[in-house]
Write a protein that holds these residues in place. Structure first.
Motif, PDB file in Angstrom:
ATOM      1  N   PHE A 614       0.844  -1.202   0.000  1.00 18.82           N
ATOM      2  CA  PHE A 614       0.000   0.000   0.000  1.00 18.82           C
ATOM      3  C   PHE A 614       0.875   1.247   0.000  1.00 18.82           C
ATOM      4  O   PHE A 614       2.004   1.242   0.503  1.00 18.82           O
ATOM      5  N   ASN A 615       0.324   2.348  -0.562  1.00 22.41           N
ATOM      6  CA  ASN A 615       0.870   3.676  -0.298  1.00 22.41           C
ATOM      7  C   ASN A 615      -0.270   4.522   0.263  1.00 22.41           C
ATOM      8  O   ASN A 615      -1.266   3.986   0.746  1.00 22.41           O
ATOM      9  N   ASN A 618      -3.179   4.131  -3.015  1.00 23.43           N
ATOM     10  CA  ASN A 618      -3.563   2.924  -3.735  1.00 23.43           C
ATOM     11  C   ASN A 618      -2.763   1.729  -3.241  1.00 23.43           C
ATOM     12  O   ASN A 618      -1.887   1.866  -2.376  1.00 23.43           O
ATOM     13  N   ASN A 619      -3.084   0.577  -3.796  1.00 26.81           N
ATOM     14  CA  ASN A 619      -2.396  -0.636  -3.376  1.00 26.81           C
ATOM     15  C   ASN A 619      -2.263  -1.577  -4.569  1.00 26.81           C
ATOM     16  O   ASN A 619      -2.909  -1.392  -5.605  1.00 26.81           O
ATOM     17  N   SER A 620      -1.435  -2.588  -4.422  1.00 27.15           N
ATOM     18  CA  SER A 620      -1.277  -3.595  -5.469  1.00 27.15           C
ATOM     19  C   SER A 620      -1.031  -4.950  -4.813  1.00 27.15           C
ATOM     20  O   SER A 620      -0.401  -5.045  -3.756  1.00 27.15           O
ATOM     21  N   PRO A 661       2.548  -0.167  -6.023  1.00 31.64           N
ATOM     22  CA  PRO A 661       1.845   1.123  -5.919  1.00 31.64           C
ATOM     23  C   PRO A 661       2.819   2.232  -6.304  1.00 31.64           C
ATOM     24  O   PRO A 661       4.044   2.037  -6.333  1.00 31.64           O
ATOM     25  N   SER A 662       2.310   3.391  -6.624  1.00 28.89           N
ATOM     26  CA  SER A 662       3.176   4.491  -7.047  1.00 28.89           C
ATOM     27  C   SER A 662       4.118   4.890  -5.911  1.00 28.89           C
ATOM     28  O   SER A 662       3.727   4.946  -4.747  1.00 28.89           O
TER      29      SER A 662
END
Length: 846
Positions: A614-615, A618-620, A661-662
């Motif tokens: 996570f940031n 957003n998340n991945s 995430p970015s």
């Protein structure tokens, strides 16, 4: 049209019955304005007319083919003359064939003969032979010869006593015949018919003309006795004999012409067909038998005498998949290079001869009953609609079915049963079986990969890779020869709680499997409803060692059976800091990629499936498949691991392609969460954490210094060393230090060289007190007593930990080479203040 042969000439000799060697001639110039007598032409008679003493095609305006044929036994020492006119430019869709020799009245079904083809793609006039249904060119005429808007040509073909053929043509305006070529060929010697064949589109259905037919020569004289081509044993006391030609069946039914095993005469002889005789005996056949044939006559009195061996084939009931559905063609359009008709290919994979009489094929809505046909072991048979027989016979043995179970393009269920109703093979296919979006729209067949496999369904089928679009009548292009003699092996075994997951090296067929786990001893069952290389089961209670041994008796689709064993890895549920964020690259070189490195800071194994990063926004998901993280193992996650390998020499075993995430270049947050949502570790990073003398931090990672210290401590992060190419994805950090807390406050090393070469770039100021600490202040002084840097000012601290100093002053500049004093003050809970002094040397230029 060219000058016609003188009118009124009629057939001089007509042959019916047994041929003789008499020289013969027949002509027809259609001067009687009809074609139903003298001679009689048969075939698609409604599609032809005679007008102006010329035979003309007059078919409906639809794409089709039409033919006329007439009796003609002339085949040797012969000359064929005729005139053809085509009021169009011939093409691959519009051309004419003139059959000089044909073995059947229906020119669509010629198995043996010769024909002249006018037109086709090369725009030529050529001579072809037909042998056992296969057409091939033997005189290749001049290309472009009939590339004309309208073609009118006189054609002459000759065959001498040495079987030397010559094809000559004369176009309108040419003074003499032109030779198209010569060839010696004796593949076909006998003829029954001569005829015209027209292939046309709708706009050409009335533009074919034929005239001036003259045929002279000798008929074939049969002086060869019949030969035996096949023997079958359809029951315990019967032998079926197949011959290469028709017999005098009345004479051949004499029981005295046959003798089994030197003594036994049949009780009955039946002519199953003109070329097939069935013998019935009073006693059962032995495994190996001798059969003597005496004076078996053909239609012209040639007699066969022979002694043969007959092997008895057990007529016991057929077994499941003795015959398999091996290839299907549900969607012939758009066309590749196969006929535009559906087909189903069946394959006898048994070791016995199989008679298909009474067998049935159904799709649930239509039932087709198969005709009598003996299918040998390891042989193929093409089943097709009745209208497709001629085209598919060019590919191999074919059986046309009057009732055709139409194959649905999207999917259908097919069942093949024997004459007792036993299901021999079945399948339910769908368009997904193609596994190829370029081929599932039509023109390509579905092929079985391994007909001997016990693993059925979509895993054993796929789209043909043959350039023609399929392989009717021959071995499948996807066929995989069974060279596997080893049972499946366990490639990975994971225990998560009470759930056991097993991955195998190959498919195991459906069924039940029982495994055993050692230390301690447990058993676990696995059930497969369909073939798979993945087993899943459960244990009664949780077991807690990190690794075990598991053994499972396994078999594969080829029947190989063996005991497979492997390490069984116990997957733990992670707690906070079991997995730590160990390195971050958030500002990569141009064309590069961010990465986040994880480190397993425990003695346990973790499965990163469905773990998330996570940031702030957003998340991945790291991966949706199994990804094992071993104890004390590094794993770098990036969207471009090739970049990490090329730029930082990262090891393949510690890299994984994953969406991230970015990661902003200035500052950001990274949080690692387990599949259940548990937060395991988090880091707030900032580009100001980089070494202050680095002007450009692009491509330089932030490395964690200590596994044991807090992820949130800015003193626990450092720029990767230049000596390690400014990043260490997948292996030990260049700035990694082991804590040296001894006593109360220590400094290590005591000499630092702050040049970011990865060697003593900073010192670690470690602290440890027996009582609960509260706050700590650290100041750096030169030997003149001047304050040059405040490292910590009343920082809240745990009982033990560390700070770092990189040899810079308060403004971030590197101090000159000199001795410096580190003054530390620690305030504990009871209010006591402890002061410590340590020395350190800053050595620049070293």
């Amino acid at each position: 049209m060219t000058t016609k042969i003188t009118k009124g000439i009629f057939i001089i000799t007509m042959f019916v019955g047994v041929y003789t060697t008499t020289y013969s001639q027949w002509v027809d110039n259609f001067s009687d304005n009809e074609f139903i007598s003298n001679p009689e032409w048969t075939g698609n008679i409604n599609n032809f007319i005679v007008e102006g003493e010329i035979l003309r095609l007059n078919a409906p305006a639809v794409a089709n083919s039409s033919y006329l044929s007439t009796l003609s036994n002339i085949s040797l020492e012969a000359e064929w003359d005729f005139t053809v006119r085509l009021d169009f430019n011939p093409s691959s869709s519009n051309y004419a064939k003139v059959y000089l020799l044909a073995d059947t009245e229906d020119l669509n079904l010629v198995a043996n003969g010769y024909f002249v083809k006018i037109g086709g793609t090369p725009d030529e006039i050529s001579l072809y032979k037909v042998v056992q249904g296969a057409e091939s060119i033997i005189i290749d005429g001049m290309d472009g010869r009939v590339s004309l808007s309208s073609v009118e040509v006189d054609i002459r073909v000759t065959r001498n006593t040495n079987h030397l053929w010559e094809l000559k043509t004369k176009l309108v305006g040419e003074p003499t015949f032109v030779s198209e070529g010569t060839v010696i060929n004796a593949d076909v010697e006998e003829s029954t018919f001569f005829g015209f064949y027209c292939k046309y589109t709708a706009t050409r259905s009335t533009k074919f003309y034929f005239d001036n037919v003259m045929v002279v020569g000798s008929p074939y004289v049969d002086s060869t006795p019949p030969s035996l081509v096949a023997t079958y044993t359809p029951s315990l006391n019967k032998i079926l004999l197949g011959f290469n030609e028709a017999l005098d069946t009345l004479a051949a039914k004499n029981i005295l012409l046959y003798r089994l095993n030197s003594s036994e005469i049949p009780t009955s002889v039946i002519a199953v067909d003109t070329d097939s005789i069935q013998l019935t005996f009073a006693n059962e056949l032995s495994l190996f038998n001798t059969l003597e044939l005496t004076a078996i006559p053909d239609l012209v009195g040639n007699n066969l005498d022979t002694l043969l061996q007959v092997v008895y084939v057990n007529p016991a009931p057929y077994a499941h998949r003795d015959v398999v559905i091996n290839e299907i063609f549900p969607d012939p359009s758009p066309q590749e290079d196969l006929p535009t008709f559906e087909f189903i290919e069946i394959y006898n994979i048994s070791d016995r001869v199989i008679d298909l009489e009474g067998w049935q094929l159904t799709d649930g809505s239509k039932v087709s009953t198969l005709k009598k046909r003996l299918v040998y072991p390891d042989s193929l048979l093409i089943l097709c609609p009745i209208g497709a027989q001629v085209e598919y016979e060019l590919f191999g043995h074919t059986m046309a079915l009057y009732t055709w179970p139409t194959l649905n393009n999207s999917g259908d269920a097919l069942v093949l049963t024997d004459n007792n109703g036993t299901v021999i093979d079945s399948l339910t296919y769908s368009a997904s079986w193609y596994n190829n979006t370029e081929k599932d729209d039509g023109g390509w067949t579905l092929e079985q990969i391994n007909p001997f496999s016990t693993c059925l369904g979509n895993i054993n089928w796929g789209a043909s890779i043959d350039p023609n679009g399929g392989t009717p009548g021959k071995i499948n292009s996807l066929y995989s020869e069974n060279t596997d003699t080893a049972p499946p092996q366990i490639t990975q075994a994971l225990l998560t709680g009470q759930l056991i997951e097993i991955w195998l090296s190959e498919l195991a067929p459906s069924g039940s499997y029982e495994g055993s786990i050692s230390m301690p001893n447990y058993s676990v069952g696995f059930d497969l409803e369909k073939p798979s290389n993945y087993l899943i089961g459960t244990v009664i209670e949780e077991i807690n060692l990190n690794t075990y041994r598991i053994e499972i008796p396994l078999k594969d689709c080829n029947g190989n059976l063996g005991l497979s064993n492997s390490v069984l890895i116990n997957i733990a549920a992670p707690k906070s800091k079991d997995i730590i964020i160990n390195e971050i690259l958030f500002n990569p070189f141009a064309g590069g990629s961010d990465f986040v490195e994880l480190y397993n800071n425990s003695e346990q194994y973790f499965n990163l499936k469905n773990y998330q990063l996570f940031n702030d926004t957003n998340n991945s998901i790291i991966t949706d498949t199994t990804l094992l993280l071993k104890p004390q193992h590094y794993l770098a996650l990036s969207e471009d691991i090739v970049f990490l390998k090329n730029e930082y020499l990262a090891p393949d075993s510690s890299l994984f392609n994953s969406n991230l995430p970015s990661l902003p270049n200035d500052e950001g947050l990274i949080v690692l969460k387990s599949a259940s949502g548990t937060s395991i570790d988090s880091v707030n990073y900032n580009e100001k954490q980089h070494f202050s003398l680095i002007n450009d931090v692009e491509g330089i990672s932030l490395e964690r210094i200590s596994f044991s210290e807090s992820s949130s401590s800015t003193d626990n992060w450092r720029s990767a060393a230049e000596s390690s190419r400014f990043a260490t994805p997948g292996y030990k950090n260049s700035q990694s230090l082991t804590s040296t807390i001894q006593g109360k406050v220590t400094v290590s090393p005591e000499i630092i060289t702050p040049n970011n070469d990865g060697q003593s770039d900073f010192c670690q100021i470690s602290f440890s007190l027996e009582s609960q600490s509260q706050s700590m202040s650290i100041a750096i002084y030169n030997l003149q007593g001047q304050l040059v840097k405040t490292v910590a000012n009343n920082a809240i601290i745990p009982p033990s930990g560390f700070f770092t100093w990189d040899g810079t002053n308060q403004q971030g500049g590197v101090l000159p080479t000199a001795h410096y004093i580190i003054v530390s003050e620690i305030v504990v809970n009871n209010g006591h203040v402890f002061a410590f002094r340590n020395k350190v040397v800053v050595a620049n230029g070293f």
